[in-house]
Scaffold this active site. Structure first.
Site, PDB file in Angstrom:
ATOM      1  N   HIS A  41      -0.475  10.585   2.551  1.00  0.00           N
ATOM      2  CA  HIS A  41      -0.335  10.136   1.161  1.00  0.00           C
ATOM      3  C   HIS A  41      -1.600  10.370   0.342  1.00  0.00           C
ATOM      4  O   HIS A  41      -1.576  10.240  -0.875  1.00  0.00           O
ATOM      5  CB  HIS A  41       0.030   8.655   1.135  1.00  0.00           C
TER       6      HIS A  41
ATOM      7  N   ASP B 109       1.083  14.591  -2.508  1.00  0.00           N
ATOM      8  CA  ASP B 109       1.868  14.949  -1.325  1.00  0.00           C
ATOM      9  C   ASP B 109       3.352  14.900  -1.664  1.00  0.00           C
ATOM     10  O   ASP B 109       3.766  14.170  -2.568  1.00  0.00           O
ATOM     11  CB  ASP B 109       1.575  13.959  -0.195  1.00  0.00           C
TER      12      ASP B 109
ATOM     13  N   ASN C 184       6.753   7.906  -5.537  1.00  0.00           N
ATOM     14  CA  ASN C 184       6.566   6.721  -6.377  1.00  0.00           C
ATOM     15  C   ASN C 184       5.372   6.820  -7.314  1.00  0.00           C
ATOM     16  O   ASN C 184       5.405   6.309  -8.431  1.00  0.00           O
ATOM     17  CB  ASN C 184       6.458   5.465  -5.512  1.00  0.00           C
TER      18      ASN C 184
ATOM     19  N   ASN D 129       1.582   3.471  -6.072  1.00  0.00           N
ATOM     20  CA  ASN D 129       2.743   3.121  -6.890  1.00  0.00           C
ATOM     21  C   ASN D 129       2.405   2.712  -8.320  1.00  0.00           C
ATOM     22  O   ASN D 129       3.301   2.592  -9.157  1.00  0.00           O
ATOM     23  CB  ASN D 129       3.556   2.017  -6.209  1.00  0.00           C
TER      24      ASN D 129
END
Length: 190
Positions: free
Chosen positions: A19, A91, A112, A66
């Site tokens: 991530h 990613d 997200n 997020n």
């Protein structure tokens, strides 16, 4: 004006995870530009430069993935960046491992962080480069995507992803120097 954003999660806990590929791209780009991403502003770590007459801001939001849009929105306001002057690296579990894709607009897809940026800026007109991290376990659904993206990059994936990160940074670097994005796209996965 060019606002270049790498997405990831802050703190050492997430360093080296899938991530954080966006952060890795931004770090590589900073090296190419000989910049240190260490200024603290607008909920991000940043570096600023003037390249060929354009203000260039590199940013790593520190809001956790997020909520990345909160930082990007503040940075865009502070620097007067229009959505079409923003370029985001992140990613993507929908693209094969190591492959790169550039898009100049579109929804946030399943990501997200990108979804939050689109929501906060209220537009899909945002450039992005996606670093593929899809693996057989994700395709077969034998692993939860959330668990995969937050896990450390597997030893066997590192060489391919290091190459992808360098290629993504070089593509953004070429764009900053005035390169044609369509031509850059053609050579992205060479």
């Amino acid at each position: 004006m060019k606002l270049i954003v790498g997405l990831g999660n802050p703190t050492s806990k997430y360093r080296g995870t899938y991530h954080n590929l966006g952060f890795m791209v931004l770090d590589e780009l900073a090296e190419l530009l000989k910049l240190k991403v260490k200024n603290k502003e607008c909920l991000a770590l940043t570096a600023n430069a003037v390249v060929r007459g354009d203000t260039v801001v590199l940013a790593k939001p520190q809001t956790f993935m997020n909520l990345s849009g909160e930082s990007v929105k503040q940075l865009a306001k502070k620097y007067g960046a229009y959505p079409e002057e923003i370029f985001v690296a992140f990613d993507d579990a929908d693209i094969p491992l190591g492959k790169l894709r550039i898009k100049t607009e579109g929804s946030g897809g399943t990501h997200n962080g990108m979804k939050n940026i689109v929501a906060e800026l209220q537009t899909e007109n945002i450039k992005r480069i996606r670093v593929g991290m899809k693996c057989p376990a994700i395709e077969e659904r034998s692993v939860d995507i959330k668990d995969k993206v937050l896990s450390k990059i597997a030893y066997e994936d590192k060489p391919l992803l290091e190459k992808s990160v360098k290629s993504a940074a070089k593509a953004i670097y070429d764009y900053i120097l005035g390169g044609d994005l369509e031509k850059i796209k053609l050579h992205l996965n060479d």
